[in-house]
Motif scaffolding. Sequence first.
Motif, PDB file in Angstrom:
ATOM      1  N   UNK A 197      33.680  68.526 -26.830  1.00  0.00           N
ATOM      2  CA  UNK A 197      33.784  70.095 -26.618  1.00  0.00           C
ATOM      3  C   UNK A 197      34.358  70.327 -25.422  1.00  0.00           C
ATOM      4  N   UNK A 198      35.408  70.873 -25.179  1.00  0.00           N
ATOM      5  CA  UNK A 198      35.936  71.220 -23.955  1.00  0.00           C
ATOM      6  C   UNK A 198      35.127  72.393 -23.058  1.00  0.00           C
ATOM      7  N   UNK A 199      35.307  72.638 -22.176  1.00  0.00           N
ATOM      8  CA  UNK A 199      34.849  73.528 -21.299  1.00  0.00           C
ATOM      9  C   UNK A 199      35.105  75.025 -22.068  1.00  0.00           C
ATOM     10  N   UNK A 200      33.953  75.944 -22.029  1.00  0.00           N
ATOM     11  CA  UNK A 200      34.200  77.176 -22.620  1.00  0.00           C
ATOM     12  C   UNK A 200      34.872  77.191 -24.100  1.00  0.00           C
ATOM     13  N   UNK A 201      34.579  76.261 -24.914  1.00  0.00           N
ATOM     14  CA  UNK A 201      35.228  76.062 -26.003  1.00  0.00           C
ATOM     15  C   UNK A 201      33.946  75.838 -27.068  1.00  0.00           C
ATOM     16  N   UNK A 202      34.247  75.707 -28.522  1.00  0.00           N
ATOM     17  CA  UNK A 202      33.062  75.472 -29.616  1.00  0.00           C
ATOM     18  C   UNK A 202      33.550  74.298 -30.458  1.00  0.00           C
ATOM     19  N   UNK A 203      32.596  73.792 -31.105  1.00  0.00           N
ATOM     20  CA  UNK A 203      32.763  72.795 -32.164  1.00  0.00           C
ATOM     21  C   UNK A 203      32.970  73.363 -33.432  1.00  0.00           C
ATOM     22  N   UNK A 204      33.535  72.629 -34.541  1.00  0.00           N
ATOM     23  CA  UNK A 204      33.418  72.920 -36.040  1.00  0.00           C
ATOM     24  C   UNK A 204      31.872  72.815 -36.443  1.00  0.00           C
ATOM     25  N   UNK A 205      31.683  73.515 -37.703  1.00  0.00           N
ATOM     26  CA  UNK A 205      30.401  73.325 -38.210  1.00  0.00           C
ATOM     27  C   UNK A 205      30.153  71.780 -38.685  1.00  0.00           C
ATOM     28  N   UNK A 206      29.112  71.325 -38.528  1.00  0.00           N
ATOM     29  CA  UNK A 206      28.718  70.213 -39.197  1.00  0.00           C
ATOM     30  C   UNK A 206      27.532  70.308 -40.117  1.00  0.00           C
ATOM     31  N   UNK A 207      27.257  69.569 -40.985  1.00  0.00           N
ATOM     32  CA  UNK A 207      26.343  69.614 -42.244  1.00  0.00           C
ATOM     33  C   UNK A 207      24.878  68.825 -41.797  1.00  0.00           C
ATOM     34  N   UNK A 208      23.977  69.493 -41.512  1.00  0.00           N
ATOM     35  CA  UNK A 208      22.651  68.666 -41.291  1.00  0.00           C
ATOM     36  C   UNK A 208      21.846  68.718 -42.207  1.00  0.00           C
ATOM     37  N   UNK A 209      21.127  67.684 -42.495  1.00  0.00           N
ATOM     38  CA  UNK A 209      20.006  67.819 -43.685  1.00  0.00           C
ATOM     39  C   UNK A 209      18.752  68.343 -43.223  1.00  0.00           C
ATOM     40  N   UNK A 210      18.073  68.805 -44.100  1.00  0.00           N
ATOM     41  CA  UNK A 210      16.476  69.340 -43.623  1.00  0.00           C
ATOM     42  C   UNK A 210      15.823  68.352 -42.592  1.00  0.00           C
TER      43      UNK A 210
END
Length: 673
Positions: free
Chosen positions: A461-474
């Motif tokens: 994740x570059x500086x002042x940037x954001x990632x895509x959504x990832x699915x995490x289990x409970x």
Amino acid sequence: MEAKGTDKVVCGYPLSIFFILVNELCESFSFYGTRAVLVLYFKYFLHWDDDLATSIYHTFAALCYLTPILGAILADSWLGKLKTIISCAVVSAMGYVAMTVSAVHDITDLDKDGTPNNMTFHVVMTMVGLLFIALGTGGMKPCVPAFGGDQFNEYQESQRRTFFSFLYLCNNAGSFLSTIITPTLRAQECGIHSKQSCYPLAFGVPAALMGVALVVFSIGSGLYYKAEPQGNIMLDVCKCIGFALKNRYGHRSKRFPKRQHWTDWADEKYDKLLIAQIKMVLRVLFLYIPLPMFWALFDQKGSRWTLQATTMDGNFGPLVIQPDQMQTANAILILTLVPVMDRVIYPLIHKCGPNFTPLKRMTVGMLLVVAAFICAALVQIKIDKTLPKFPSASQSQLKILNMGRNPVKVTLSNDEILDLPAAQMQDLTTKPQQGNNAIRFVNGMSTGVNVSTSGADFGLIESHDYSNYSQIENGKATFTIRTDSQSCEYSKEFGFGSSYTFFIPSTLTFGPACQDSVTAAEDIKPNSAHMALQIPQYFFITAGEVMFSVTGLEFSYSQAPSNMKAVLQAGWLLTVAVGNFIVLIVAEIAKLPKQWVEYVLFASLLMAVCIIFSIMAYFYTYIDPAEIEAQFKKDAGEVDDDDDDKKKPAIEMVKKDPVKCDEENNAAKQTKM
């Protein structure tokens, strides 16, 4: 007395029946296991919406209850039961294999991004697989019980009854085990290039067990008693009714004398005993007319109710229940309630005095299912209150992130125009799929960071940037945040169906303090309605099933001639098929804005049908088919001894008290057929 099959007997039972019981156990596991995960496969793998997934699910269920009629005709008129069962098992196994292949996303995932590039292939394979399963499983349904009964001699009546009990037990055991195991397999992740929900394993195990069923059943071939096809009574009934209608239409003029019943117009070609038996069957089939609405509600426990469970919390302490595993409640409850009803509830009601006839039981069963759908509507209302309110098509949602060190004040006026930069974060507009949690990170540091966790890699994740959504289990997840020279771990406990944005500040302190440095913003709240709320609706629908389905079959069999049981079985299965078509029509045409409204609509329709059925039941006259047949044969014999021009006596129907224990206390009443 000539023995049936071979002379090999184990514990007083023909050895051949054990192969039949194993076949039933494996086949029921395959069928119910596939159905358990089917609607989620449609929604999350094929990406169909809820209405289309529900429609295809109920179309498949309807076909499974239409094809038994073809299987019975094929077995009785052409191939015989053994060859029909083997042939249908082969077709069914091919269907399960096709379903397994259709669920392998890597086959058409050419760019290896986890999304099939040719969804048409998967849809076509799915449709072919479901069609083969419907033809195969449906074709076997009427043949396996009858074939098992053929293995016993006349002096083994008690063993035959026990066999049918074991057959019922194997069917329910297969259903119970499959609704636990296949959703668990589906919840695993598998794949060659990318990991996804393991639908190939969820369909592959039923395919393997269907192969086991076929092999085991075939091994016992040399032990079976194989009755030759004797002709199908359903075809004879249809031909007789067709001839009666045609003959009646051809003699509609007033110059032709009327007959007592329209089926009497067939007596010029068909035996009068057959016509009398058809009259008895038609009386029961008339009562079947309102019954499809019951099945329209009952079979939604595998579609709408499963989809409802995907928006609920399945955490039961040490156990985490998958949405498609809630159907296990039905299997557990039916194994519990059947003996409780027979040995406790019904005797208790009888002691209290009410004449609780079979048709009254069926009416109460309908009312219980109405209560189940009222419960489902109340649960849905509670779920809807917990769901986020997403912007409509005419609205937008603005979210401003402060990545600096100091707080800032933002003032917006209604008529102010905002110029936003090109790099904009796209929020979710729906709840995360399958009860997972959608997670993303925003990097406020001056250098790039790598974020990863078990089962997901957010990458650089570059500086002042954001990632895509990832699915995490409970459950608890631990995220590792790394730069070129440092790393730290951040942990958080997740529920079901939530969405979070985690902010990595420019002041992040690596080390033990990392846990307190990362800020979590809850975009979508986790599911707060617990799956335990579905237990009352499952209890009511299962109690309704026991009182309606089990009683209905017993009532139908008691009111039909011995050679017409198959006709009533076909009529009963037809009501199940029509009920599933009703769901299909409502799902595609109604398009109601709220799911709870649809539940109330179905409950209201069944309530109206219940009133109609209770009126029909009130005017129904219980009969004893055996006495009617005996009386008819006696009267027919007396007529044969008289002159040909003497008028034959009218056939009479013997009324039978519906409560067995009161048979001796009630005089037989006569009513004209």
